[in-house]
Design a protein around this motif. Structure first.
Motif, short mmCIF file in Angstrom:
data_model
loop_
_atom_site.label_atom_id
_atom_site.label_comp_id
_atom_site.label_asym_id
_atom_site.label_seq_id
_atom_site.Cartn_x
_atom_site.Cartn_y
_atom_site.Cartn_z
N LYS A 176 0.84 -1.21 0.00
CA LYS A 176 0.00 0.00 0.00
C LYS A 176 0.88 1.26 0.00
CE LYS A 176 -4.09 -1.96 2.27
NZ LYS A 176 -5.02 -1.80 3.41
N TYR A 191 2.01 2.47 9.40
CA TYR A 191 1.68 2.71 10.82
C TYR A 191 1.38 1.45 11.60
CZ TYR A 191 -3.23 3.32 9.00
OH TYR A 191 -4.44 3.19 8.35
N LEU A 265 -19.72 14.68 4.67
CA LEU A 265 -20.03 15.11 3.30
C LEU A 265 -21.46 15.64 3.21
CD1 LEU A 265 -19.61 15.24 0.22
CD2 LEU A 265 -20.22 12.81 0.12
P1 NDP Z 1 -10.94 2.87 2.60
O1 NDP Z 1 -10.78 2.38 1.22
O2 NDP Z 1 -10.00 3.93 3.07
O3 NDP Z 1 -10.89 1.63 3.59
C1 NDP Z 1 -10.65 1.80 4.95
C2 NDP Z 1 -9.15 1.69 5.28
O4 NDP Z 1 -8.95 2.07 6.63
C3 NDP Z 1 -8.57 0.30 5.19
O5 NDP Z 1 -8.22 -0.10 3.89
C4 NDP Z 1 -7.35 0.41 6.09
O6 NDP Z 1 -6.21 0.89 5.36
C5 NDP Z 1 -7.75 1.50 7.09
N1 NDP Z 1 -7.92 0.96 8.44
C6 NDP Z 1 -7.16 1.29 9.51
N2 NDP Z 1 -7.55 0.64 10.59
C7 NDP Z 1 -8.57 -0.16 10.22
C8 NDP Z 1 -9.37 -1.10 10.92
N3 NDP Z 1 -9.20 -1.35 12.24
N4 NDP Z 1 -10.33 -1.76 10.23
C9 NDP Z 1 -10.52 -1.52 8.93
N5 NDP Z 1 -9.79 -0.62 8.21
C10 NDP Z 1 -8.82 0.05 8.86
O7 NDP Z 1 -12.45 3.36 2.82
P2 NDP Z 1 -13.19 4.66 2.21
O8 NDP Z 1 -12.29 5.35 1.27
O9 NDP Z 1 -14.55 4.27 1.79
O10 NDP Z 1 -13.37 5.56 3.50
C11 NDP Z 1 -12.23 6.01 4.23
C12 NDP Z 1 -12.68 6.60 5.54
O11 NDP Z 1 -13.29 7.86 5.30
C13 NDP Z 1 -13.69 5.78 6.34
O12 NDP Z 1 -13.38 5.87 7.71
C14 NDP Z 1 -15.00 6.48 6.05
O13 NDP Z 1 -15.94 6.31 7.04
C15 NDP Z 1 -14.53 7.92 5.95
N6 NDP Z 1 -15.42 8.77 5.15
C16 NDP Z 1 -15.97 9.87 5.75
C17 NDP Z 1 -16.74 10.73 5.05
C18 NDP Z 1 -17.23 11.96 5.70
O14 NDP Z 1 -17.77 12.84 5.02
N7 NDP Z 1 -17.08 12.12 7.00
C19 NDP Z 1 -17.12 10.46 3.65
C20 NDP Z 1 -16.43 9.33 3.08
C21 NDP Z 1 -15.62 8.50 3.82
P3 NDP Z 1 -4.73 0.50 5.90
O15 NDP Z 1 -4.64 -0.99 5.87
O16 NDP Z 1 -3.81 1.17 4.96
O17 NDP Z 1 -4.66 1.05 7.30
#
Ligand code: NDP
Length: 324
Positions: A176, A191, A265
């Motif tokens: 990644k 991390y 959003l």
């Molecule tokens: P992602 O494709 O980013 O998937 C989530 C990623 O979070 C995982 O691939 C992983 O990446 C990381 N991660 C770290 N810790 C954990 C854990 N304990 N369990 C699972 N995943 C973990 O998802 P999205 O792009 O769809 O969304 C990203 C984030 O943004 C989410 O938290 C989502 O809720 C948030 N979001 C918020 C919005 C808002 O307006 N507030 C709108 C859209 C999304 P790695 O392995 O590299 O750590």
């Protein structure tokens, strides 16, 4: 017969069921959309588990792209045959056919495919408001984005880079890290084995950052605050590792008069003129090639449970779509 994924109780991915549904003619203010691709988003798992409660039984999903088949009374800016996409509105995007409030639909520019449209609306509009409105990134800023190889993450890396920022991104694995770097991330931090706050201090020569975009929540929140310089802004926009427990606001004073916000959003795009302006900004960076939308996983819509398993197990990168 139209079909949709629905759930009757909250729980693991197994609660998602593929069901035949009735889609009535569009009511006043609605448009019926034949959906060609559906976006998979982390927020869908919060609805499924009940972290964000939905009245049951419920549809699921907030994003898709397709073609308008019919419009209800009072809809005069859309017509059958229009290519459209959306992010938001009532739950129920995991469907092959549905009615949507027409004021949530945005026309897709010709160069943008249905797959791209479904992959980028929710994550891309999120990147738009995070970088352009919540904290307005300036050339020369150094920023931190967690989950830099994820859906929102890869878009933020590219867009922030195009704005002239230096991008620090955290990721779960070396693969990644390489992917994030190929999308504009200057400094990747794994991390799961490195202390990211220490690395940020090193990279910034002890100065700290003007902004941290944290969507991980519980596991990263306190250390993210520690990455900020005085008057820096903590943007907590998700909870992939779980919600942040109650927090003593007095700490913000001790840590340098920090700002904190918990945006969504749906506030930023609630008014239609804002939605259209945000979408225009997003389409511009995508069509001009500044931001590539990486659709790295495709699932059959009826296999949505499997898609949720992959997403929650951190096995996806970039964006994922579900195909009806
Ligand atoms: P992602 O494709 O980013 O998937 C989530 C990623 O979070 C995982 O691939 C992983 O990446 C990381 N991660 C770290 N810790 C954990 C854990 N304990 N369990 C699972 N995943 C973990 O998802 P999205 O792009 O769809 O969304 C990203 C984030 O943004 C989410 O938290 C989502 O809720 C948030 N979001 C918020 C919005 C808002 O307006 N507030 C709108 C859209 C999304 P790695 O392995 O590299 O750590």
């Amino acid at each position: 017969m139209p079909h949709a994924i629905r759930f009757h109780r909250t729980g693991g991915p197994e609660v998602l069921q593929w069901e035949a549904v009735d889609v009535p003619p569009p009511a006043q203010g609605e448009a019926r959309v034949r959906q060609h691709a559906v976006g998979l988003n982390y927020i869908d798992t919060y609805h499924r588990t009940g972290l964000y409660p939905a009245p049951l039984p419920s549809g699921i999903g907030l994003e898709a792209a397709g073609v308008v088949e019919a419009v209800g009374e009072g809809v005069d800016d859309l017509a059958p045959g229009d290519r459209v996409a959306y992010a938001g509105g009532p739950l129920g995007a995991y469907a092959d056919l549905r009615n949507m409030p027409a004021d949530r639909l945005v026309k897709l520019p010709d160069p943008v495919s249905f797959e791209q449209g479904a992959a980028m609306m929710l994550q891309g509009l999120t990147a738009q408001y995070l970088l352009r409105r919540t904290y307005r990134v300036q050339p020369g800023d150094t920023i931190l984005i967690h989950a830099a190889a994820g859906g929102v993450g890869l878009i933020v890396c590219q867009w922030a880079k195009a704005l002239g920022a230096t991008v620090i991104g955290t990721v779960g694995t070396d693969e990644k890290a390489a992917l994030a770097r190929a999308h504009g991330c200057d400094h990747s931090i794994v991390y799961t084995r490195e202390n990211f706050a220490e690395r940020v201090r090193e990279i910034t020569g002890g100065e700290g950052l003007p902004v941290v975009y944290d969507s991980i929540g519980k596991d990263t929140f306190m250390e993210s605050l520690g990455c900020l310089r005085p008057l820096g802004m903590m943007v907590l926009f998700g909870a992939a590792s779980g919600p942040v427990p109650p927090f003593d606001l007095g700490l913000l004073a001790k840590m340098g008069s920090l700002f904190i916000t918990r945006p969504t959003l749906f506030t930023y795009s609630a008014k239609r003129p804002d939605l259209l302006a945000m979408a225009a900004d997003l389409f511009e960076v995508v069509v001009s090639g500044k931001v590539r939308i990486e659709v790295n996983q495709r699932f059959a819509l009826k296999d949505a449970a499997q898609a949720h398993r992959e997403l929650e197990a951190r096995r996806t990168t970039g964006s994922s779509i579900l195909l009806p």
